[in-house]
Design an enzyme around this catalytic site. Structure first.
Site, PDB file in Angstrom:
ATOM      1  N   ARG A  44       1.021  -1.272  -0.144  1.00 25.90           N
ATOM      2  CA  ARG A  44       0.337  -0.060   0.040  1.00 25.90           C
ATOM      3  C   ARG A  44       0.906   1.316  -0.433  1.00 25.90           C
ATOM      4  O   ARG A  44       0.631   2.370  -0.700  1.00 25.90           O
ATOM      5  CB  ARG A  44      -1.016   0.120   1.041  1.00 25.90           C
ATOM      6  CG  ARG A  44      -1.828   0.982   1.338  1.00 25.90           C
ATOM      7  CD  ARG A  44      -2.734   0.968   2.201  1.00 25.90           C
ATOM      8  NE  ARG A  44      -4.404   1.204   1.121  1.00 25.90           N
ATOM      9  CZ  ARG A  44      -5.098   2.826   2.359  1.00 25.90           C
ATOM     10  NH1 ARG A  44      -4.769   3.655   3.625  1.00 25.90           N
ATOM     11  NH2 ARG A  44      -5.550   3.211   1.995  1.00 25.90           N
ATOM     12  N   HIS A  48       0.653   3.788  -2.936  1.00 25.91           N
ATOM     13  CA  HIS A  48       0.143   5.028  -2.609  1.00 25.91           C
ATOM     14  C   HIS A  48       1.253   6.534  -2.728  1.00 25.91           C
ATOM     15  O   HIS A  48       1.002   7.788  -3.497  1.00 25.91           O
ATOM     16  CB  HIS A  48      -0.480   5.540  -1.260  1.00 25.91           C
ATOM     17  CG  HIS A  48      -1.398   5.494  -0.945  1.00 25.91           C
ATOM     18  ND1 HIS A  48      -3.020   6.131   0.052  1.00 25.91           N
ATOM     19  CD2 HIS A  48      -2.864   4.357  -1.642  1.00 25.91           C
ATOM     20  CE1 HIS A  48      -3.259   5.099   0.524  1.00 25.91           C
ATOM     21  NE2 HIS A  48      -3.784   4.341  -0.735  1.00 25.91           N
ATOM     22  N   HIS A 171      -6.040  -6.001  -3.633  1.00 22.74           N
ATOM     23  CA  HIS A 171      -7.129  -6.390  -2.463  1.00 22.74           C
ATOM     24  C   HIS A 171      -7.718  -7.496  -1.857  1.00 22.74           C
ATOM     25  O   HIS A 171      -8.555  -7.843  -1.379  1.00 22.74           O
ATOM     26  CB  HIS A 171      -8.241  -5.518  -2.349  1.00 22.74           C
ATOM     27  CG  HIS A 171      -8.722  -4.298  -2.434  1.00 22.74           C
ATOM     28  ND1 HIS A 171      -8.836  -3.198  -2.570  1.00 22.74           N
ATOM     29  CD2 HIS A 171      -7.494  -3.570  -2.156  1.00 22.74           C
ATOM     30  CE1 HIS A 171      -9.151  -1.417  -2.406  1.00 22.74           C
ATOM     31  NE2 HIS A 171      -8.373  -1.908  -1.608  1.00 22.74           N
ATOM     32  N   TRP A 187     -10.362  -8.358   3.255  1.00 20.85           N
ATOM     33  CA  TRP A 187     -11.143  -8.687   1.384  1.00 20.85           C
ATOM     34  C   TRP A 187     -10.951 -10.372   2.006  1.00 20.85           C
ATOM     35  O   TRP A 187     -11.643 -10.782   0.810  1.00 20.85           O
ATOM     36  CB  TRP A 187     -10.649  -8.479   0.590  1.00 20.85           C
ATOM     37  CG  TRP A 187     -10.625  -6.587   0.013  1.00 20.85           C
ATOM     38  CD1 TRP A 187     -11.856  -6.602  -0.304  1.00 20.85           C
ATOM     39  CD2 TRP A 187      -9.904  -5.764   0.363  1.00 20.85           C
ATOM     40  NE1 TRP A 187     -11.566  -4.669  -0.287  1.00 20.85           N
ATOM     41  CE2 TRP A 187     -10.366  -4.180   0.153  1.00 20.85           C
ATOM     42  CE3 TRP A 187      -8.923  -5.816   1.706  1.00 20.85           C
ATOM     43  CZ2 TRP A 187      -9.940  -3.526   0.676  1.00 20.85           C
ATOM     44  CZ3 TRP A 187      -8.537  -4.599   1.912  1.00 20.85           C
ATOM     45  CH2 TRP A 187      -8.286  -3.643   1.329  1.00 20.85           C
TER      46      TRP A 187
END
Ligand code: CCH
Length: 289
Positions: A44, A48, A171, A187
């Site tokens: 992540r 980002h 995810h 998820w």
């Protein structure tokens, strides 16, 4: 060699492999986190850092690591990523020659490979920028939105429908945290292994709105332990997105191939590779475990 004549250390593939091995060893050792791995939060961080890219102005992207600075580090979307940056601090201390920008992307690649994902080619050459290069808030996706928002945000980076769906397969990894995004839960049932389970669950599970006081999210009917965000569900309510969800649910090999290609593109958005940097992508070896 260049390093002998100029005195400047010019890292080679073997040096990047040392950094890779250090991160992989830390991932093994520091298993006191979430589902036993910092891998998902490292992925992540790399996403980002890259996903702020704007193709019109050429601003944002992984070339800069401007999330180190407060305005960007404090953006709501980046809540919790200090965990990933702190995890990498001892690696940066041990290999001070690597830029933060290159380190964060290398860590994302290492995490994907160590979590049994596809091999991701790596090209170094990113330079850290100063605070003035921080991007404005609002460039990363908002999970409460739908298909139009996804096409707007990812279109700004230069991605098409197929690429949006392939990227979203990340995810399969990790989870939402109430103290970060406000959302809650993983998820998939194997959040530390790269799989095509995310697509299978999107298609084969029945998803209901979760009854709680938190932000609107879905829960699976069967176990009530898994989640989907409104943006995740947009991938099956939108016909054009859904055909790619179906392809990736059926064929994990195709997902791995397309995921490797699109994550490479994401990680290199706005990076000005030039003749003096290593142009040939390198393949860093996963640790055997
Ligand atoms: Fe994501 N993501 N993501 N995501 N994401 C969250 C967590 C992870 C959105 C929202 C969220 C991508 C796309 C989207 C990961 C990788 C990718 C969370 C929970 C939210 C909310 C954060 C928390 O609470 O800790 C939205 C909206 C989009 C729109 O498309 C893409 C693309 C990628 C990578 C290629 C990973 C990995 C996580 C798990 C992090 C963790 O800490 O476990």
């Amino acid at each position: 060699s260049a390093s002998e004549t100029t005195g400047v250390f010019v890292p080679k593939q073997e040096d990047y492999q040392k950094v890779y091995n250090e991160i992989a060893a830390l991932l093994q050792d520091k298993d006191d986190y979430d589902d036993g791995s910092y891998g998902p939060v490292l992925v992540r961080l790399a996403w980002h850092a890259s996903g702020t890219y704007d193709k019109e102005t050429g601003t944002g992207g992984s070339n800069g690591a401007t999330m180190r600075f407060q305005p960007e580090g404090d953006h709501g979307a980046n809540a919790g990523l200090v965990t990933a940056r702190d995890f990498l601090a001892p690696v940066k201390a041990k290999f001070p020659w690597i830029t933060y920008s290159d380190l964060w992307i290398l860590a994302g690649i290492c995490a994907i490979q160590e979590m049994q994902g596809p091999t991701i080619p790596y090209r170094p050459g990113r330079m850290d920028k100063d605070i003035a290069a921080c991007t404005p808030d609002g460039r990363l996706p908002d999970a409460s939105q739908g298909n139009k928002h996804l096409r707007g945000i990812f279109g700004r980076m230069g991605f098409n429908d197929q690429e949006i769906v392939a990227l979203s397969g990340a995810h399969a990894l990790g989870r939402c945290h109430t103290d970060r995004s406000g959302f809650d839960g993983p998820w998939t049932f194997s959040p530390t292994v790269v799989t095509n389970e995310y697509y299978k669950l999107l298609l084969n599970e029945k998803w209901n709105w979760k009854k709680w006081n938190g932000p609107k999210q879905y829960e699976d009917k069967t176990s009530k332990t898994l989640m989907m965000l409104p943006t995740d569900m947009a991938l099956v309510s939108d016909k054009a997105f859904k055909q790619w969800v179906e392809k990736y649910a059926k064929d994990e090999g195709l997902f791995f191939k397309d995921f490797a290609a699109v994550i490479t593109k994401l990680f290199e958005l706005g990076v000005p590779f030039d003749e003096t940097t290593q142009q040939t992508p390198m393949t860093l070896k996963p640790t055997a475990n």
